[in-house]
Write a protein that holds these residues in place. Structure first.
Motif, PDB file in Angstrom:
ATOM      1  N   MET A 147       0.941  -1.337  -0.030  1.00  0.00           N
ATOM      2  CA  MET A 147      -0.036  -0.121  -0.099  1.00  0.00           C
ATOM      3  C   MET A 147       0.856   1.396   0.018  1.00  0.00           C
ATOM      4  SD  MET A 147      -1.770  -2.541   1.326  1.00  0.00           S
ATOM      5  CE  MET A 147      -1.098  -2.683   2.933  1.00  0.00           C
ATOM      6  N   GLU A 148       0.450   2.233  -0.890  1.00  0.00           N
ATOM      7  CA  GLU A 148       1.127   3.638  -0.883  1.00  0.00           C
ATOM      8  C   GLU A 148       0.859   4.448   0.414  1.00  0.00           C
ATOM      9  OE1 GLU A 148       2.154   7.295  -3.958  1.00  0.00           O
ATOM     10  OE2 GLU A 148       0.744   5.574  -4.502  1.00  0.00           O
ATOM     11  N   TRP A 149      -0.559   4.424   0.612  1.00  0.00           N
ATOM     12  CA  TRP A 149      -0.942   5.311   1.536  1.00  0.00           C
ATOM     13  C   TRP A 149      -1.779   4.497   2.624  1.00  0.00           C
ATOM     14  CZ3 TRP A 149      -0.445  10.403   1.667  1.00  0.00           C
ATOM     15  CH2 TRP A 149      -0.045  11.120   0.571  1.00  0.00           C
ATOM     16  N   VAL A 150      -1.639   4.865   3.947  1.00  0.00           N
ATOM     17  CA  VAL A 150      -2.622   4.698   4.994  1.00  0.00           C
ATOM     18  C   VAL A 150      -3.574   5.893   5.256  1.00  0.00           C
ATOM     19  CG1 VAL A 150      -2.963   4.416   7.298  1.00  0.00           C
ATOM     20  CG2 VAL A 150      -1.622   3.058   6.150  1.00  0.00           C
ATOM     21  N   VAL A 151      -4.777   5.684   5.087  1.00  0.00           N
ATOM     22  CA  VAL A 151      -5.921   6.846   4.897  1.00  0.00           C
ATOM     23  C   VAL A 151      -6.680   6.727   6.360  1.00  0.00           C
ATOM     24  CG1 VAL A 151      -7.790   8.267   4.227  1.00  0.00           C
ATOM     25  CG2 VAL A 151      -5.850   7.244   2.593  1.00  0.00           C
ATOM     26  N   LYS A 152      -6.493   7.496   7.427  1.00  0.00           N
ATOM     27  CA  LYS A 152      -7.178   7.300   8.435  1.00  0.00           C
ATOM     28  C   LYS A 152      -8.680   8.060   8.512  1.00  0.00           C
ATOM     29  CE  LYS A 152      -8.900   8.339  12.864  1.00  0.00           C
ATOM     30  NZ  LYS A 152      -8.834   9.688  13.769  1.00  0.00           N
ATOM     31  N   ILE A 153      -9.575   7.561   8.419  1.00  0.00           N
ATOM     32  CA  ILE A 153     -10.934   8.222   8.393  1.00  0.00           C
ATOM     33  C   ILE A 153     -11.390   8.726   9.909  1.00  0.00           C
ATOM     34  CG2 ILE A 153     -13.473   8.338   7.662  1.00  0.00           C
ATOM     35  CD1 ILE A 153     -12.324   6.803   5.164  1.00  0.00           C
ATOM     36  N   GLY A 154     -11.474   9.831  10.258  1.00  0.00           N
ATOM     37  CA  GLY A 154     -12.073  10.093  11.446  1.00  0.00           C
ATOM     38  C   GLY A 154     -13.315   9.570  11.992  1.00  0.00           C
ATOM     39  N   GLY A 155     -13.460   9.159  13.145  1.00  0.00           N
ATOM     40  CA  GLY A 155     -15.044   8.740  13.700  1.00  0.00           C
ATOM     41  C   GLY A 155     -15.983   9.952  13.493  1.00  0.00           C
ATOM     42  N   SER A 156     -15.527  11.082  13.404  1.00  0.00           N
ATOM     43  CA  SER A 156     -16.307  12.440  13.254  1.00  0.00           C
ATOM     44  C   SER A 156     -17.121  12.462  11.900  1.00  0.00           C
ATOM     45  CB  SER A 156     -15.595  13.515  13.784  1.00  0.00           C
ATOM     46  OG  SER A 156     -14.582  13.656  12.804  1.00  0.00           O
ATOM     47  N   LEU A 157     -16.279  11.781  11.027  1.00  0.00           N
ATOM     48  CA  LEU A 157     -17.077  11.763   9.657  1.00  0.00           C
ATOM     49  C   LEU A 157     -18.176  10.664   9.476  1.00  0.00           C
ATOM     50  CD1 LEU A 157     -13.620  12.531   7.760  1.00  0.00           C
ATOM     51  CD2 LEU A 157     -15.366  14.035   8.386  1.00  0.00           C
ATOM     52  N   PHE A 158     -18.000   9.724  10.344  1.00  0.00           N
ATOM     53  CA  PHE A 158     -19.022   8.504  10.116  1.00  0.00           C
ATOM     54  C   PHE A 158     -20.422   8.818  10.508  1.00  0.00           C
ATOM     55  CE2 PHE A 158     -21.457   4.926  11.766  1.00  0.00           C
ATOM     56  CZ  PHE A 158     -21.251   3.997  10.545  1.00  0.00           C
ATOM     57  N   PRO A 159     -21.489   8.808   9.584  1.00  0.00           N
ATOM     58  CA  PRO A 159     -21.527   7.801   8.540  1.00  0.00           C
ATOM     59  C   PRO A 159     -21.296   8.462   7.371  1.00  0.00           C
ATOM     60  CG  PRO A 159     -23.670   7.933   9.114  1.00  0.00           C
ATOM     61  CD  PRO A 159     -22.913   8.758  10.272  1.00  0.00           C
ATOM     62  N   ASP A 160     -22.015   9.527   6.865  1.00  0.00           N
ATOM     63  CA  ASP A 160     -22.312  10.027   5.620  1.00  0.00           C
ATOM     64  C   ASP A 160     -20.926  10.545   4.864  1.00  0.00           C
ATOM     65  OD1 ASP A 160     -24.956   9.482   5.844  1.00  0.00           O
ATOM     66  OD2 ASP A 160     -25.537  11.498   6.470  1.00  0.00           O
ATOM     67  N   GLU A 161     -20.179  11.333   5.511  1.00  0.00           N
ATOM     68  CA  GLU A 161     -18.979  11.910   5.126  1.00  0.00           C
ATOM     69  C   GLU A 161     -17.897  10.813   5.063  1.00  0.00           C
ATOM     70  OE1 GLU A 161     -20.552  13.120   7.659  1.00  0.00           O
ATOM     71  OE2 GLU A 161     -21.166  15.134   6.818  1.00  0.00           O
ATOM     72  N   ALA A 162     -17.989   9.832   5.705  1.00  0.00           N
ATOM     73  CA  ALA A 162     -16.887   8.751   5.574  1.00  0.00           C
ATOM     74  C   ALA A 162     -17.194   7.874   4.281  1.00  0.00           C
ATOM     75  CB  ALA A 162     -17.055   7.902   6.965  1.00  0.00           C
ATOM     76  N   ILE A 163     -18.636   7.715   4.149  1.00  0.00           N
ATOM     77  CA  ILE A 163     -18.782   6.808   2.924  1.00  0.00           C
ATOM     78  C   ILE A 163     -18.645   7.689   1.807  1.00  0.00           C
ATOM     79  CG2 ILE A 163     -20.911   5.977   1.792  1.00  0.00           C
ATOM     80  CD1 ILE A 163     -22.277   5.562   4.498  1.00  0.00           C
ATOM     81  N   ASP A 164     -18.755   8.978   1.854  1.00  0.00           N
ATOM     82  CA  ASP A 164     -18.423   9.959   0.582  1.00  0.00           C
ATOM     83  C   ASP A 164     -16.811   9.838   0.226  1.00  0.00           C
ATOM     84  OD1 ASP A 164     -21.222  10.386   0.249  1.00  0.00           O
ATOM     85  OD2 ASP A 164     -20.981  12.365   1.162  1.00  0.00           O
ATOM     86  N   LEU A 165     -16.078   9.833   1.447  1.00  0.00           N
ATOM     87  CA  LEU A 165     -14.720   9.971   1.154  1.00  0.00           C
ATOM     88  C   LEU A 165     -14.152   8.476   0.742  1.00  0.00           C
ATOM     89  CD1 LEU A 165     -11.849  11.025   1.590  1.00  0.00           C
ATOM     90  CD2 LEU A 165     -12.075  10.588   4.017  1.00  0.00           C
ATOM     91  N   ILE A 166     -14.625   7.356   1.123  1.00  0.00           N
ATOM     92  CA  ILE A 166     -14.364   6.071   0.686  1.00  0.00           C
ATOM     93  C   ILE A 166     -14.443   5.897  -0.867  1.00  0.00           C
ATOM     94  CG2 ILE A 166     -14.637   3.654   0.903  1.00  0.00           C
ATOM     95  CD1 ILE A 166     -14.903   4.024   3.915  1.00  0.00           C
ATOM     96  N   GLN A 167     -15.807   6.493  -1.125  1.00  0.00           N
ATOM     97  CA  GLN A 167     -16.200   6.607  -2.774  1.00  0.00           C
ATOM     98  C   GLN A 167     -15.132   6.824  -3.365  1.00  0.00           C
ATOM     99  OE1 GLN A 167     -19.192   4.666  -3.483  1.00  0.00           O
ATOM    100  NE2 GLN A 167     -17.874   4.875  -5.445  1.00  0.00           N
ATOM    101  N   VAL A 168     -14.407   8.171  -3.182  1.00  0.00           N
ATOM    102  CA  VAL A 168     -13.483   8.712  -4.148  1.00  0.00           C
ATOM    103  C   VAL A 168     -12.095   8.069  -3.958  1.00  0.00           C
ATOM    104  CG1 VAL A 168     -14.519  11.047  -3.859  1.00  0.00           C
ATOM    105  CG2 VAL A 168     -12.617  10.408  -2.596  1.00  0.00           C
ATOM    106  N   LEU A 169     -12.005   7.487  -2.954  1.00  0.00           N
ATOM    107  CA  LEU A 169     -10.571   6.736  -2.606  1.00  0.00           C
ATOM    108  C   LEU A 169     -10.711   5.430  -3.815  1.00  0.00           C
ATOM    109  CD1 LEU A 169     -10.143   6.746   1.040  1.00  0.00           C
ATOM    110  CD2 LEU A 169      -8.969   8.250  -0.925  1.00  0.00           C
ATOM    111  N   ARG A 170     -11.657   5.154  -4.330  1.00  0.00           N
ATOM    112  CA  ARG A 170     -11.667   4.003  -5.106  1.00  0.00           C
ATOM    113  C   ARG A 170     -10.666   4.084  -6.369  1.00  0.00           C
ATOM    114  NH1 ARG A 170     -17.343   1.149  -7.518  1.00  0.00           N
ATOM    115  NH2 ARG A 170     -16.333  -0.680  -8.640  1.00  0.00           N
ATOM    116  N   GLY A 171      -9.806   2.885  -6.368  1.00  0.00           N
ATOM    117  CA  GLY A 171      -8.747   2.885  -7.320  1.00  0.00           C
ATOM    118  C   GLY A 171      -7.452   3.331  -6.870  1.00  0.00           C
TER     119      GLY A 171
END
Length: 225
Positions: free
Chosen positions: A1-25
């Protein structure tokens, strides 16, 4: 893996879901915070005072719960419990979402304290994988004080040694110490804007036109970033 992306718990659920979507690929490993589940454990601990081992274990369990929930929303992610699994999933073209319970049980370098949260756990795993570290939170980066408080100043870059003099900000109190120990740098960026996270992943050297904080933990001139 090139990156470890930590997604803060404060972003869960909606913003966390949106963020993972753009990380695809992207060649990323996702670690998430414990969100309100962990906050409740911390609240109950303040009221009743549980042992450090149990609060640490249950807070990580909270991270695992959110990992499962996030993974349920996508067909291009997969839950993993070890670095070996993460590498295998990444090579298959999917994005691994790490459940941290097992890997932390096997390694005793992580202290059991509220001073150390998913931020430092992410730094620990980024060091094991030799990946770059990005922390996505609900503010633009690191401030000298709480973002909306009087005389609060935004830090676009900060040395990890200086970070050690801060109280808890948008990252936990142990992160600076671990970045220095591992000789690692770190980005802190607002995950409410997924395109900012993606921009840093695609070009971490570019002078971007949005706010983020770059924490320098490396001692020498050589930079993995």
């Amino acid at each position: 893996m090139e990156w470890v992306v930590k997604i803060g718990g404060s972003l869960f659920p909606d913003e966390a879901i949106d963020l993972i979507q753009v990380l695809r690929g992207t060649n990323s490993l996702i670690i998430n915070g414990g969100g309100q589940f962990a906050n409740l454990i911390r609240k109950y601990d303040e009221e009743v005072s549980f042992s450090k081992d149990i609060t640490h274990e249950t807070a990580i369990d909270s991270m695992d719960i959110i990992a499962k929930l996030l993974n349920d929303k996508f067909d291009f992610t997969e839950i993993v419990d070890s670095l070996e699994e993460a590498i295998k999933v990444s090579k298959s073209g999917k994005i691994p979402i790490m459940q941290c319970s097992d890997i932390l049980k096997e390694n005793d370098e992580i202290q059991h304290s509220w001073n150390l949260t998913s931020d430092s756990i992410s730094a620990y795993i980024a060091n094991l994988t030799k990946a770059k570290l990005l922390i996505a939170t609900n503010v633009d980066g690191i401030y000298t004080r709480k973002p909306n408080s009087h005389n609060s100043k935004f830090m676009d870059e900060i040395d990890a040694k200086k970070l050690l003099t801060f109280n808890e900000t948008s990252v936990d109190l142990m992160l600076g110490e671990l970045l220095l120990k591992f000789g690692m740098n770190c980005f802190v960026v607002n995950g409410n804007f997924p395109e900012r996270v993606l921009s840093l992943i695609k070009d971490s050297e570019y002078d971007h036109d949005f706010q983020y904080t770059y924490i320098r933990g490396e001692i020498d001139e050589e930079s993995r970033m």
